[in-house]
Each structure stands twice: as C-alpha cells, then as structure tokens.
Write a protein that holds these residues in place. Structure first.
Motif, mmCIF file in Angstrom:
data_model
loop_
_atom_site.group_PDB
_atom_site.id
_atom_site.type_symbol
_atom_site.label_atom_id
_atom_site.label_comp_id
_atom_site.label_asym_id
_atom_site.label_seq_id
_atom_site.Cartn_x
_atom_site.Cartn_y
_atom_site.Cartn_z
ATOM 1 N N ASP A 69 -31.366 9.758 -3.051
ATOM 2 C CA ASP A 69 -30.907 10.939 -2.380
ATOM 3 C C ASP A 69 -31.259 11.951 -3.312
ATOM 4 O OD1 ASP A 69 -28.648 10.953 -3.525
ATOM 5 O OD2 ASP A 69 -27.903 11.356 -1.699
ATOM 6 N N HIS A 70 -30.807 12.282 -4.664
ATOM 7 C CA HIS A 70 -30.904 13.423 -5.447
ATOM 8 C C HIS A 70 -32.309 13.624 -5.882
ATOM 9 C CE1 HIS A 70 -26.618 13.643 -4.567
ATOM 10 N NE2 HIS A 70 -26.450 14.712 -5.625
ATOM 11 N N ASN A 71 -32.332 12.135 -7.293
ATOM 12 C CA ASN A 71 -33.650 12.857 -7.517
ATOM 13 C C ASN A 71 -35.094 12.540 -7.356
ATOM 14 O OD1 ASN A 71 -32.921 12.380 -10.678
ATOM 15 N ND2 ASN A 71 -31.241 11.229 -9.682
ATOM 16 N N VAL A 121 -26.807 10.827 1.392
ATOM 17 C CA VAL A 121 -25.800 9.785 2.153
ATOM 18 C C VAL A 121 -24.602 10.705 2.944
ATOM 19 C CG1 VAL A 121 -23.901 10.908 -0.489
ATOM 20 C CG2 VAL A 121 -24.555 7.927 -0.023
ATOM 21 N N HIS A 122 -24.464 12.072 2.693
ATOM 22 C CA HIS A 122 -24.057 12.743 3.563
ATOM 23 C C HIS A 122 -24.563 12.589 4.960
ATOM 24 C CE1 HIS A 122 -21.483 12.805 0.498
ATOM 25 N NE2 HIS A 122 -22.038 14.146 -0.874
ATOM 26 N N ILE A 123 -25.531 12.671 5.135
ATOM 27 C CA ILE A 123 -26.313 12.688 5.996
ATOM 28 C C ILE A 123 -26.583 11.208 7.293
ATOM 29 C CG2 ILE A 123 -28.121 13.168 7.664
ATOM 30 C CD1 ILE A 123 -28.035 15.803 6.514
ATOM 31 N N GLY A 140 -19.056 9.141 -5.061
ATOM 32 C CA GLY A 140 -18.942 10.132 -6.132
ATOM 33 C C GLY A 140 -19.852 10.987 -5.887
ATOM 34 N N ASP A 141 -19.412 12.076 -4.856
ATOM 35 C CA ASP A 141 -19.837 13.829 -4.588
ATOM 36 C C ASP A 141 -19.212 13.948 -4.076
ATOM 37 O OD1 ASP A 141 -22.970 14.045 -3.906
ATOM 38 O OD2 ASP A 141 -21.578 15.196 -3.194
ATOM 39 N N SER A 142 -18.507 15.204 -4.309
ATOM 40 C CA SER A 142 -18.420 15.709 -3.823
ATOM 41 C C SER A 142 -17.965 16.428 -1.996
ATOM 42 C CB SER A 142 -18.228 17.628 -4.562
ATOM 43 O OG SER A 142 -19.057 18.235 -4.563
ATOM 44 N N GLY A 358 -32.576 22.407 4.398
ATOM 45 C CA GLY A 358 -31.906 21.702 4.104
ATOM 46 C C GLY A 358 -31.077 20.828 3.905
ATOM 47 N N SER A 359 -30.386 19.531 2.714
ATOM 48 C CA SER A 359 -28.966 20.067 2.714
ATOM 49 C C SER A 359 -28.325 19.431 3.486
ATOM 50 C CB SER A 359 -28.175 20.980 1.564
ATOM 51 O OG SER A 359 -27.314 21.587 3.352
ATOM 52 N N CYS A 360 -26.872 18.299 2.790
ATOM 53 C CA CYS A 360 -26.105 17.826 3.530
ATOM 54 C C CYS A 360 -24.846 18.749 4.464
ATOM 55 C CB CYS A 360 -25.391 16.660 2.320
ATOM 56 S SG CYS A 360 -24.050 17.873 1.336
ATOM 57 N N THR A 361 -25.296 20.034 4.016
ATOM 58 C CA THR A 361 -24.308 20.891 4.948
ATOM 59 C C THR A 361 -25.294 20.910 6.236
ATOM 60 O OG1 THR A 361 -23.858 21.966 3.298
ATOM 61 C CG2 THR A 361 -23.359 23.015 5.361
ATOM 62 N N GLY A 420 -33.923 14.045 1.722
ATOM 63 C CA GLY A 420 -33.847 14.116 0.103
ATOM 64 C C GLY A 420 -32.923 15.522 -0.075
ATOM 65 N N CYS A 421 -32.091 15.567 -1.209
ATOM 66 C CA CYS A 421 -31.356 16.809 -1.587
ATOM 67 C C CYS A 421 -32.071 17.664 -2.140
ATOM 68 C CB CYS A 421 -30.594 16.210 -2.659
ATOM 69 S SG CYS A 421 -29.039 15.346 -2.442
ATOM 70 N N SER A 422 -33.792 18.038 -2.179
ATOM 71 C CA SER A 422 -34.520 19.002 -2.475
ATOM 72 C C SER A 422 -33.803 19.836 -3.683
ATOM 73 C CB SER A 422 -34.896 19.161 -1.123
ATOM 74 O OG SER A 422 -35.792 20.523 -1.251
ATOM 75 N N MET A 423 -33.590 21.114 -2.759
ATOM 76 C CA MET A 423 -33.834 22.379 -3.612
ATOM 77 C C MET A 423 -32.477 22.939 -3.691
ATOM 78 S SD MET A 423 -35.333 25.864 -3.509
ATOM 79 C CE MET A 423 -37.150 25.950 -3.372
ATOM 80 N N CYS A 424 -31.936 21.940 -3.473
ATOM 81 C CA CYS A 424 -29.487 22.091 -2.657
ATOM 82 C C CYS A 424 -29.991 22.441 -4.383
ATOM 83 C CB CYS A 424 -28.834 21.557 -1.865
ATOM 84 S SG CYS A 424 -27.394 21.184 -2.433
ATOM 85 N N LEU A 425 -30.534 21.069 -4.748
ATOM 86 C CA LEU A 425 -29.569 21.268 -6.759
ATOM 87 C C LEU A 425 -30.990 21.306 -7.990
ATOM 88 C CD1 LEU A 425 -27.003 20.409 -8.490
ATOM 89 C CD2 LEU A 425 -26.916 18.065 -7.531
ATOM 90 N N GLY A 426 -31.851 20.985 -6.984
ATOM 91 C CA GLY A 426 -33.337 20.801 -7.814
ATOM 92 C C GLY A 426 -32.581 19.883 -9.440
HETATM 93 S S1 SF4 Z 1 -24.223 19.361 -2.231
HETATM 94 FE FE1 SF4 Z 1 -26.969 19.419 -2.396
HETATM 95 S S2 SF4 Z 1 -26.842 17.979 -4.215
HETATM 96 FE FE2 SF4 Z 1 -24.905 17.448 -3.327
HETATM 97 S S3 SF4 Z 1 -25.059 15.962 -1.878
HETATM 98 FE FE3 SF4 Z 1 -25.635 17.627 -0.840
HETATM 99 S S4 SF4 Z 1 -27.477 18.004 -0.470
HETATM 100 FE FE4 SF4 Z 1 -27.366 16.541 -2.351
#
Ligand code: SF4
Ligand code: IPM
Length: 783
Positions: A69-71, A121-123, A140-142, A358-361, A420-426
């Motif tokens: 997801d992240h990359n 992963v959280h979706i 392995g993800d907060s 976007g993002s897991c939120t 994907g995680c996209s611009m949440c983390l870049g």
């Molecule tokens: S916070 Fe952002 S980078 Fe971390 S898992 Fe969620 S979408 Fe991916």
C-alpha cells in the motif's frame, strides 16, 4: 503464572485483554495472543529476514494477511504488466518485491497489485471481515488503532514485534490504563466523525491518551456508521493512545455479516452471542473519564504541524502574542512560520494549492460519497493545481465506479486514482512541492509529511472537497450543494456489502486470456489448510539468544557519554526519520536520515547543504544521550527506523518527560534505553549539562543518572523489570517467548473451542498466482 481476570465490573478493554492472556510473568508483563496480523511492505522486510536467519516459520498463516500500500503509485493500472515496469522508484520496488518474495516463501495470504482486494491495510482488514469484534489486531503500522472501531484491541507495533508475532502469534504487553471519552448528545448537521476526532485531539492534546486505551462512547458515537467509527479510532493514535475502542453493536454486526472472511452459519451465531458481552460493565472504573459535548463541535480543521492544532472553521489563525507559556509560544511561532501563516487570519480566507481525499482515515466508500456530493455539478477552482481522490482499496474503487462517483469527480476536474496510501505520506510519487498547501483528509500534518516543506491541513472529506471547489477553506455548513439527490453522509450498507461481495467473486471468476495458464493453489490444497494446521517449529534458540537479534543487541549496563539537548515537544517519528529513509529492507545505514529535515536543506541548485544542526557540531556529533525537554518524544508513526537511526548515530539513551508509546517499545527492542523523568528534573539537573556539552552516566543496573564526576544527579528512574532484564542481558524477546510454547499451545487449544469462530481467518484466501487476467482487464504477473 496463571492468570485470573478480576471478578468485578470490567471495561471493554479489560474484557478483550483478559480474553487474550496466554501467560503473566512474575514481573507483571503479559503475553497476549494475537488473532489478526496485517502486514505491509514497509515494516515487514527486516522481520521476515529475522525469521529466515533463525530458521523460523510463520506460526499462523490463517491469522496473517499481507498487502502492498505505501509504495505503490496511484496512477492508472490499465496497462499494468508487472511491479517492475509499473514502479519507477527502485527502492519502492524493492520493498514491494521483497514482500512478494516473503509471502511466497512463508506462504502468507496476500493481496497484490493485480488483486481488486488490494488496498490500504486498514481498509482491507475490515472490508474482508478479517477484522472482527473482540479480537486482538496488530500491524507494523500506527494506524492499526482503526480496527478498534469493531471493539477489537488493535494497535501498531514495530518491526521487531512484527517478527515476534509472525514467529509466536503472541506479543509481550503491559496493561494500559483505561480512558473513556464520552461524547454527550448528537452531532450537529454538517459535523462528521472527522470533526469530532479532531476536536477531541484539540481538547486532550497529542499526548492526552499516553499510556491509555481510549473507549469512545456516548450517543454521538453510537449513532455513527462503522466507517465513521473507523475514522475516529484511526486517529486515537494521534491522541497518543495505545488503542481506541468502540463497543460492538448491531451496526457492527450488520457491517461484518456476510463479509468474505467473517464467520458463517452457527459460528456466526456463536460469535454474535459472545460479541454482545463485549461492553463496559455498569460500575467499571476508568482511570480517566472525559466528557465532550457534541453541541460544542462544528466543522474543524488544523492550522499547524500537529493534529492537536485543531480549530473550528469559524476561528482565525492563533496569535502567539496571546500565549504565556514560553515552550507553547515558541512551538506556535515555529508552526506558523513553517505553515506560512499570519496570526489572526480567518481560517476561511486561507487559500490552498492542492486537495488530497484519501488515506486510511477517510478513503472508504462513505467518505467518497460525501466528497462527491459536494463537488457534483461544480468545477475545481482554477487556482487549485491538483485535486486527487484516492480510494482506500480496489473494492472501494469498484464500488465508487458502480455508483458513478468517479465521473462526478472527473467532471469537476478532480483526478480519480488507484488504491494506496498516496499523498498521505508520499512514499510513492504523490507528494506536495515545498510550501504547497494541501486540504487533506489524512491524519497527520507533521512537518514534511506530504513532501519536504509541505503544508498540510487536516479536515473531513466534505470540507476538503469544498476547499477544492472554492480554492480556500470553507465552512461546509455554508456550502450550497448543487444536487440534493446525492447522498451526503448516509450509507446504504446493504447495497455496499452486496457490491463488495460481488466484486470479490466476480474477480475470482475472471476468465483467463487465451493461452494463459494459472498456477493457482489447488482448491483442495486450500481446503486442506485447517485453521489450526500450523506446524510448531522447534526453536533453534537456547537461553533466549538468537541469531536474528536486531544488530547490536549487546547488553546495556552503563553508558557514559556526551549528552545533546533537544528543546522541543512532540518530536514525531516523521521528524526523527523522514519517509524517504523508510524504503530500506535493512536495519542499518540510517545515520544520515536521523533528524534529516533539521540537519539538511537544499540550495538553489538542489544540492544538499548542512544546517549545522547541533548533532553535526563537535562534541555533539559523538553524543550518546539525548536530553529532551518536551513531552511525547517519538509520537506518531510506528516506524522502527526511528530507533534504528538513533542507534546508527550512536545514541544509546533518550531522556524525556514522556514518549510516544510505540517508539518507547521499539527502543527497548533495539537496545536503546528511553528514560522518563519529570520535566522539572530534566530542566533543572540534566538539561544544563547537555547545553554545555557535558557528559552523563546512565547506570541501568542501579537505575541512576550521574555526572561525569560520579555525583548522583537522579537517584532513581523507573524501568519495568522485564525490559531491564532483557536490556541488561541483551536478550531477544522471541527466544524468551518461544520457551513459553506450552502456554501458547494451551491457549490455542482453548481458543479453538471457545472462539472457534476465529479459526480459518485468512487461511482460505486464494492468492492470484502466475499469469492471470487481472481485475483491471489486462494480463498481469503477480509473483
Ligand atoms: S496513515 Fe497514511 S501512510 Fe499510514 S497507513 Fe494510513 S494511509 Fe498509509
Ligand atoms: C510506514 C508506517 C510505519 C507508518 C506508520 O506507522 O504509521 C505510516 O503508515 C505512517 O502513516 O506514517
């Protein structure tokens, strides 16, 4: 030591915790069984490597589910042929390839890039019914805290713990404190769960939940959909909590029922009967009980560089002149400078450059519907350079396309992307340019989070969408929707569930292109994997020592060295080691990345220039100890790269008033000693020595801190017995846990009967193997 739960009234957290205790140590630390383990490409390579080195296996493949997801780039996968041709950045590709190889080598269920079930992963956990009420969930993800919306105990772990869970299906834990956040009354129209959680973090602060598991309760929470509840628990980590939880109820059961990996038939009935017992008992005690009034909440956004910098949209940028506390004042000045904002400017007048939805939120179907309702019939403001919508999973994307949301966005000039995680983390190609301002539905607005020197404002999907239309922040309550037929925040659960099911099955039934062969796992091979058919492999470890111990786990006794001052609060792990350094598959070589944005900048030709940060000056370049004045050091992301980078630099111990929970854990796993001391002790006794480049002596066996002349400065600091024992002896947790095999097997035997509905898990997930028609309509090579 056998464990008997308390007979008195218990909280939801107590109940889920108690149900998972495998063993309680003399020292008071617990071994907890883990029901569900999600894995992604960033935090797993070193864990699998550790398993390989020690000749260990994944204990419960049926309790494990992996994805990428992240990359991964979020541009169209229409012409996707292989990760090698699709992912241009070689370090990103390497992490993806490494996970692909690892899931193959260890036979771990996996959703790869040609699988419609791939996503953040959280979706995907909740979407597949892998996440279930009352379970323990780790990754392995907060933002694993997301899954607490189901009444599960879900928390982020570091890479060493990922390895521990893969090998033993357990984790070593201390019991957290109980906090309740009770939200009285109903949310007002236009106010979403994102506003609620931003408001809560604004009230309690990013360290407010430290050491606690937060139960979110009250009418406003109970009325929320599962998706909205997930957004709240997702950000519990931003409040510093170990986890967030919401008691499961009919809304939860309706969401879970029928999902591909959820229990079926009689097992479903049995599960629901158990889940109905998972609530806080009348009279149960919370260590902290906080009341929030719904009527105080209006649409909320952040203005600064911490999620706690949240304000109602009707407010103005705060003015440091009104702040008396000198630390807070200087933090505010720093944040305003970074964000390029002038005090007292109304938030609604701040214009933006980009929009990220976007993002897991906030990348679930309900979020996309809410955003689409806003943009329908409008065009993106010309001044907005890019507005992108990134669905949280391939299935969310399919569902949105079925509903025509993609067309709504595209007609408005918003880009429609792949999951994907996209611009949440870049960590992928989606990043902001320096000083660009973004209306973002993600969860972190840390410095550099969406790109070097980028400026992030957090808000709800509807607010981000409206900002894209107007070119500046908007109070969504004043926004004129053009098409009132578009659902705003309601969710048609049934339709959505059905569509998700169809998507999975349609996808599995994809016909093969002519001449293509499938080396898919044989059906009976899949059937043959009984949920508990996991071999228990003998540990090659004697007395707790392992060949896979993280590099440098030499015993920690006394450290004598230069102490460096860090006069900051809320130093997040993104600051300790920015995202570009996470793309490694090794634990070492991260010295350069430590505090990178504080130490280096680029000149006009793009060349790296040193900022002569204190750690790059003598004698601090040889520091072994950091003395931090502010709270919450190491908050945010679970990246174990933070302690790895500190260790690579030569740091052995960090002294601070408080620490981010996951960072604190990760440090011990790597032979680093984090020491908590009251701020006044630090300021009075230790900080002046660090400022004058003096040395400190940390004596772990005696739990004391001395100066270089052996005068005792701190007579006693706390450290849990078990952690001290491991550090002083350089012991590897996995080896120790493997010696508790008897207890783990006993727990598993009991679990198989009592919680039979948890057996199976991801065991039957069929990976797409070999050449197969991808759900994107072309042939793709998965492995
Ligand atoms: S916070 Fe952002 S980078 Fe971390 S898992 Fe969620 S979408 Fe991916
Ligand atoms: C990469 C991962 C370790 C990290 C996390 O733990 O949160 C990431 O998802 C993030 O959001 O910063």
């Amino acid at each position: 030591m056998s464990y008997t739960p308390s007979k008195g009234p218990r909280t939801l957290y107590d109940k889920v915790f108690d149900a998972h205790v495998v063993h309680k140590d003399e020292s008071g630390s617990y071994l907890l069984y883990i029901d569900r383990h999600l894995v992604h490409e960033v935090t797993s390579p070193q864990a699998f490597e550790g398993l390989k080195d020690a000749g260990r296996k994944v204990r419960r493949r049926d309790c494990t589910l992996a994805t990428v997801d992240h990359n991964i780039p979020t541009w169209s996968r229409k012409n996707f042929k292989s990760p090698e041709t699709f992912i241009k950045e070689s370090d990103s590709l390497l992490q993806v390839q490494t996970l692909q190889q690892n899931v193959k080598d260890f036979d771990v269920p996996f959703f790869g890039m040609t699988d419609a079930r791939q996503g953040i992963v959280h979706i995907i956990g909740p979407e597949q019914g892998f996440t279930l009420p009352g379970t323990t969930v780790v990754c392995g993800d907060s933002h694993t805290s997301t899954h607490g919306a189901f009444g599960s105990l879900a928390f982020g772990i570091g890479t060493s713990e990922v390895e521990h869970v893969l090998a033993t299906q357990t984790i070593i834990q201390a019991k957290s404190k109980n906090m309740r956040i009770f939200v009285e009354g109903k949310l007002s129209p236009g106010v979403t769960s994102k506003d609620l959680i931003l408001h809560i973090i604004g009230v309690i602060g990013t360290a407010g939940g430290t050491g606690c598991v937060i139960e979110f309760a009250g009418e406003a929470v109970e009325e929320l959909s599962m998706e909205a509840r997930m957004s709240i628990c997702n950000m519990a980590i931003e409040a510093g909590a170990r986890a967030g939880m919401i008691k499961p109820d009919q809304i939860t059961f309706d969401y879970v029922e029928g999902r591909p990996l959820a229990p079926k038939g009689q097992e479903w009935e049995k599960a629901v009967a158990y889940w109905n017992t998972l609530h806080t008992d009348e009279g149960a005690q919370f260590d902290y009980d906080i009341k929030i009034k719904s009527k105080d909440i209006i649409p909320t956004i952040t203005w600064g560089t911490s999620p706690q910098d949240a304000l109602p949209i009707t407010a103005s940028v705060p003015d440091p002149a009104n702040v008396s506390d000198p630390i807070k004042k200087s933090m505010m000045e720093g944040a305003l400078k970074y964000m390029g904002l002038k005090p007292n400017k109304p938030l609604k007048e701040i214009s933006i450059d980009k929009v990220f939805i976007g993002s897991c939120t906030n990348a679930r179907i309900e979020d996309l519907r809410a955003a689409a309702a806003v943009v329908k019939g409008y065009k993106k403001a010309d001044s907005v350079k890019l507005a992108m919508v990134v669905p949280g999973s391939g299935l969310v994307k399919q569902q949105a396309e079925k509903e025509g949301l993609d067309r709504v966005f595209e007609e408005a000039g918003f880009e429609w992307r792949e999951a994907g995680c996209s611009m949440c983390l870049g960590m992928n190609p989606d990043i902001l340019d320096p000083e660009e301002r973004c209306a973002s539905t993600s969860n972190r607005n840390f410095e550099g989070r969406q790109g070097a020197r980028s400026r992030t404002h957090l808000m709800s999907p509807a607010m981000a969408a409206a900002a894209g239309i107007k070119g500046h922040f908007v109070d969504i309550r004043e926004f004129q929707y053009k098409d009132n037929d578009v659902p705003k925040v309601t969710i048609e659960q049934e339709t959505e569930d059905k569509a998700l099911q169809d998507a999975v099955y349609e996808h599995e039934k994809q016909p093969l292109p002519e001449g293509e062969t499938v080396q898919e796992q044989e059906d009976d091979e899949v059937k043959d994997i009984p949920a508990t058919n996991h071999k228990i492999h003998e540990s090659p470890i004697k007395n707790g020592k392992s060949s896979s111990a993280p590099a440098g786990m030499e015993p920690f006794l006394t450290v004598n060295g230069v102490a460096a001052p860090v006069d900051k609060a809320n130093v997040d792990t993104d600051a300790i080691i920015p995202k570009q350094f996470l793309k490694t598959i090794k634990r070492t070589g991260l010295k350069k990345g430590l505090f990178y944005e504080w130490r280096f900048t680029k000149d006009e030709n793009g060349n790296e220039v040193s900022l002569n940060y204190i750690l790059d000056t003598e004698p601090y370049a040889k520091s072994k100890i950091l003395v931090v004045t502010g709270d919450n050091f190491g908050c945010g992301s679970s990246r174990e790269h933070a302690p790895w980078a500190l260790k690579d630099f030569g740091i052995k111990s960090i002294i601070a008033p408080s620490f981010g929970d996951i960072f604190y854990n990760n440090s011990f796993k790597n032979g680093l000693l984090p020491i908590r001391l009251p701020q006044e002790v630090i300021l009075e006794k230790l900080y002046p020595i660090a400022q004058s480049a003096g040395s400190l002596v940390i004596d772990l066996p005696n739990q004391q801190i001395l100066d270089s002349n052996n005068n005792v400065l701190v007579k006693h600091f706390d450290v849990e017995d078990f952690r001290k024992h491991c550090l002083v002896n350089g012991l590897d947790d996995i080896g120790i846990t493997m010696q508790k095999e008897e207890f783990i097997s006993k727990y598993e035997a009991k679990r198989k009967i009592e919680f039979s509905f948890l057996e199976g898990g991801s065991g039957g997930v069929k990976p797409i193997v070999g050449s197969k028609k991808s759900p994107y309509g072309n042939t793709a090579q998965e492995w």
